[in-house]
Design an enzyme around this catalytic site. Structure first.
Site: not given
Length: 217
Positions: A121, A139
């Protein structure tokens, strides 16, 4: 609505609400963005923005942070949580950038993911926001909203990323990532909406009565 119709409506509505969403983490270049995103793990952007001025005064380049005492870095980043791990990762990745990348943040997802403390991420956020490469970082907030909006089955953030990339045009990914984050914070937070309260949830699912149970990543 079909899943694609929901995706199209969501993209258009978020475009109206957040036509030019700013990056919520304060930074001045790819390196300071990388460090800020690393610090944001299990921490709010607000807290990160309170911490980074002192950290970047200590060192705002890989060379300066690589040379900074570890205990000083840790003392500054401690309010972000996981202080020892994050401080060690920041110092080590700074050293690697100096020794292996001429002091520059590489514009490569694979190279970023090899850096200490940098997961998929974080690497995607840097690729998207520092280098403009189409990416869709997922997320916990995006993972939750994608489930509420029935755009994914929520088995994992990896699956959510794949599903969202299939539903939305590639040239919208970088902006949409930020737009969903802002919408989630302002209108569809974890405790403020359960899939039946906010505008998008009510529009996409007008007959939904039961709360949506979010599957954790």
């Amino acid at each position: 609505m079909t899943k694609q119709e929901r995706a199209d409506y969501i993209r258009n509505r978020l475009g109206e609400l957040y036509p030019q969403p700013p990056i919520p983490l304060d930074h001045s270049d790819a390196f300071t963005l990388l460090v800020a995103v690393l610090l944001s793990a299990q921490c709010t952007d607000l807290r990160v923005n309170q911490v980074t001025p002192a950290l970047f005064k200590l060192g705002n380049t890989p060379a300066r942070l690589a040379a900074a005492p570890l205990e000083k870095i840790e003392a500054i980043v401690r309010p972000c949580g996981l202080g020892p791990q994050k401080a060690k990762a920041i110092k080590e990745l700074s050293r690697i950038l100096v020794e292996e990348h001429q002091g520059e943040v590489p514009a490569s997802l694979e190279a970023l993911e090899r850096l200490p403390g940098v997961g998929h991420k974080t690497a995607q956020v840097v690729m998207a926001q520092a280098f403009g490469v189409p990416s869709f970082p997922v997320d916990t907030h995006i993972h939750r909203l994608a489930q509420r909006w029935a755009l994914t089955d929520g088995k994992s953030v990896v699956q959510t990323e794949r599903d969202l990339k299939r539903l939305f045009p590639e040239d919208s990914w970088n902006k949409l990532h930020l737009q969903i984050i802002y919408y989630g914070r302002e209108h569809c937070p974890a405790r403020g909406c359960d899939g039946t309260v906010c505008e998008i949830c009510r529009t996409c699912f007008p007959k939904r009565k039961k709360p949506v149970e979010t599957r954790k990543s």
